[in-house]
Design a protein around this motif. Structure first.
Motif, short mmCIF file in Angstrom:
data_model
loop_
_atom_site.label_atom_id
_atom_site.label_comp_id
_atom_site.label_asym_id
_atom_site.label_seq_id
_atom_site.Cartn_x
_atom_site.Cartn_y
_atom_site.Cartn_z
N ILE A 1 -4.17 -2.94 9.71
CA ILE A 1 -4.49 -2.53 8.44
C ILE A 1 -5.26 -3.43 7.82
O ILE A 1 -5.63 -3.09 6.45
N ARG B 1 -7.44 -3.38 4.41
CA ARG B 1 -8.71 -3.01 5.01
C ARG B 1 -9.26 -1.68 3.91
O ARG B 1 -8.31 -0.78 3.74
N ASN B 2 -10.27 -1.84 3.34
CA ASN B 2 -10.84 -0.78 2.51
C ASN B 2 -9.81 -0.67 1.23
O ASN B 2 -10.15 0.40 0.50
N LYS B 3 -8.98 -1.76 0.92
CA LYS B 3 -8.13 -1.67 -0.35
C LYS B 3 -7.47 -0.35 -0.28
O LYS B 3 -7.07 0.06 -1.49
N GLU B 4 -7.15 0.00 0.68
CA GLU B 4 -6.25 1.28 0.70
C GLU B 4 -4.83 0.90 0.17
O GLU B 4 -4.45 -0.10 0.38
N HIS B 5 -4.27 1.67 -0.67
CA HIS B 5 -2.81 1.41 -0.99
C HIS B 5 -1.77 1.72 -0.19
O HIS B 5 -1.10 3.05 -0.06
N LEU B 6 -1.74 1.00 0.93
CA LEU B 6 -0.87 1.08 2.15
C LEU B 6 0.67 0.42 2.00
O LEU B 6 1.72 0.67 2.67
N ASN C 1 -2.34 -3.00 -2.16
CA ASN C 1 -3.44 -3.11 -1.23
C ASN C 1 -3.76 -4.70 -0.79
O ASN C 1 -4.69 -4.78 -0.21
N ASP D 1 3.36 1.09 -4.20
CA ASP D 1 2.79 1.72 -5.27
C ASP D 1 3.71 1.04 -6.67
O ASP D 1 4.62 0.81 -6.57
#
Length: 167
Positions: free
Chosen positions: A129, A31-36, A84, A39
């Motif tokens: 998420i 959701r919202n292209k968060e980097h969860l 993401n 990396d």
């Protein structure tokens, strides 16, 4: 219903039975292209970029492996976890004796599979998420399959040019 909300377009191919044997390319976004999920590190002159999974990414990776072993009629041929989103090639085979291990009130095995994967992860994350839906592409030829396989295989290398890339 509120008129100021964006209207969602159906993402599934109208009239197609997603429970039939075949191969599918799936993309699921955070959701919202968060980097969860982790990396991408490296990429300098002497090192190749690689994905380092976060705790969320490790949980997802573990459930992808779990789902791949749990369901004999659905196989994850190839996948990649990105910061993401993630991509998968899923193969659906015939059921033995006409029975389904994932009997559902509807026939969409892909949707059920993706939904279960997201729910398993969310339960462990203790939050949702994921974006509401996912992207699918029906793989119709060996050439298409090979192109998607290569795309997944090199996704980490092309991260900064990816449509999901956000600094």
């Amino acid at each position: 219903m509120r008129s100021d909300l964006p209207k969602r377009k159906p993402t599934r191919l109208k009239g197609y039975d997603y429970s039939t044997p075949g191969m599918y390319f799936i993309t699921v976004c955070v959701r919202n292209k968060e980097h969860l999920l982790g990396d991408i590190v490296g990429g300098g002159d002497f090192d190749t970029p690689k994905m380092i999974l976060s705790k969320h990414g490790e949980i997802l990776n573990n459930y992808i492996c779990f789902m791949n072993e749990k369901y004999s009629h659905i196989t994850i041929d190839k996948y990649v976890v990105m910061p993401n989103h993630f991509h998968m090639i899923i193969s659906i085979t015939e059921f033995k004796n006409g029975a389904s291990e994932t009997a559902a009130p509807y026939n969409n095995k892909i949707s059920k599979f993706v939904s279960l994967l997201k729910r398993y992860c969310n339960k462990e994350y203790n939050e949702n998420i994921w974006q509401r839906s996912y992207h699918d592409h029906i793989i119709r030829s060996e050439q298409d399959y090979n192109k998607i396989w290569e795309y997944i295989d090199t996704n980490v290398l092309r991260w900064k040019n990816d449509c999901f890339y956000i600094k």
